[in-house]
Design a protein around this motif. Sequence first.
Motif, mmCIF file in Angstrom:
data_model
loop_
_atom_site.group_PDB
_atom_site.id
_atom_site.type_symbol
_atom_site.label_atom_id
_atom_site.label_comp_id
_atom_site.label_asym_id
_atom_site.label_seq_id
_atom_site.Cartn_x
_atom_site.Cartn_y
_atom_site.Cartn_z
ATOM 1 N N GLU A 74 0.861 -1.190 0.000
ATOM 2 C CA GLU A 74 0.000 0.000 0.000
ATOM 3 C C GLU A 74 0.888 1.227 0.000
ATOM 4 N N LYS A 75 0.704 2.116 -0.978
ATOM 5 C CA LYS A 75 1.569 3.295 -1.057
ATOM 6 C C LYS A 75 1.007 4.512 -0.330
ATOM 7 N N PRO A 77 0.264 6.749 2.469
ATOM 8 C CA PRO A 77 0.805 6.722 3.830
ATOM 9 C C PRO A 77 -0.272 6.582 4.907
ATOM 10 N N ALA A 80 -1.520 2.981 4.804
ATOM 11 C CA ALA A 80 -0.470 2.090 5.310
ATOM 12 C C ALA A 80 -0.406 2.166 6.836
ATOM 13 N N ASP A 81 -0.505 3.383 7.380
ATOM 14 C CA ASP A 81 -0.524 3.536 8.839
ATOM 15 C C ASP A 81 -1.742 2.828 9.428
ATOM 16 N N GLN A 84 -1.160 -0.941 9.420
ATOM 17 C CA GLN A 84 -0.214 -1.328 10.465
ATOM 18 C C GLN A 84 -0.881 -1.318 11.841
ATOM 19 N N LEU A 96 4.233 -5.299 5.766
ATOM 20 C CA LEU A 96 3.695 -4.160 5.035
ATOM 21 C C LEU A 96 4.784 -3.513 4.188
ATOM 22 N N ARG A 98 5.373 -0.298 1.987
ATOM 23 C CA ARG A 98 4.845 1.047 1.718
ATOM 24 C C ARG A 98 5.460 1.555 0.417
#
Length: 183
Positions: A74-75, A77, A80-81, A84, A96, A98
């Motif tokens: 997953e690009k 941000p 992605a956070d 996580q 993960l 990024r």
Amino acid sequence: MRIIGGEKGGLRFQPPANMPHTRPTTDIAKGGLFNILENNLEFSGLKTLDIFGGTGSISYELASRGVTDLTIVEKDPNMADFIQKTAKSLEVPVKLQRMDVFRYLEQCTEKFNFIFAGPPYALTTIDQLPLIVFERQLLEPEGWFVLEHTPRNNYKNYSYYRSERNYGTTIFSIFINREELKK
């Protein structure tokens, strides 16, 4: 959102309110897909790749059914956070990445038993995904690649294409790494 099946079935997670590039797979479509997968794949021991990870929902479903080797790309941000944080709270062990999916696929040297792609429907390069997966030999023999898309895309003439399942505006095209499907 919720996990619909497996040992973590029923657990809920709340994605961010503002997800500009993310379109989570509906519970109906996800339920249909996992019904197919449960009848065709043995989850324990699978090595999986979830590209365009979004909320991470597909990987959480896989983990709930016994998959322990999960990679998500997953690009965005923020997403992605979110992945996580959610994976940690659900106790789902994900790796993960990024980064841009196409960059990841071009440099990837691993092989997977199951790859899921749920790209943004507006992605103009969506038709390249099955080609890249098979040219880069990212699937183990008998490995599955599932591509989520809209009715405007048609992959029936692609190598390794097996079938598709239609859930309204969501279609899953299924490709299997078998010689007889190579065409």
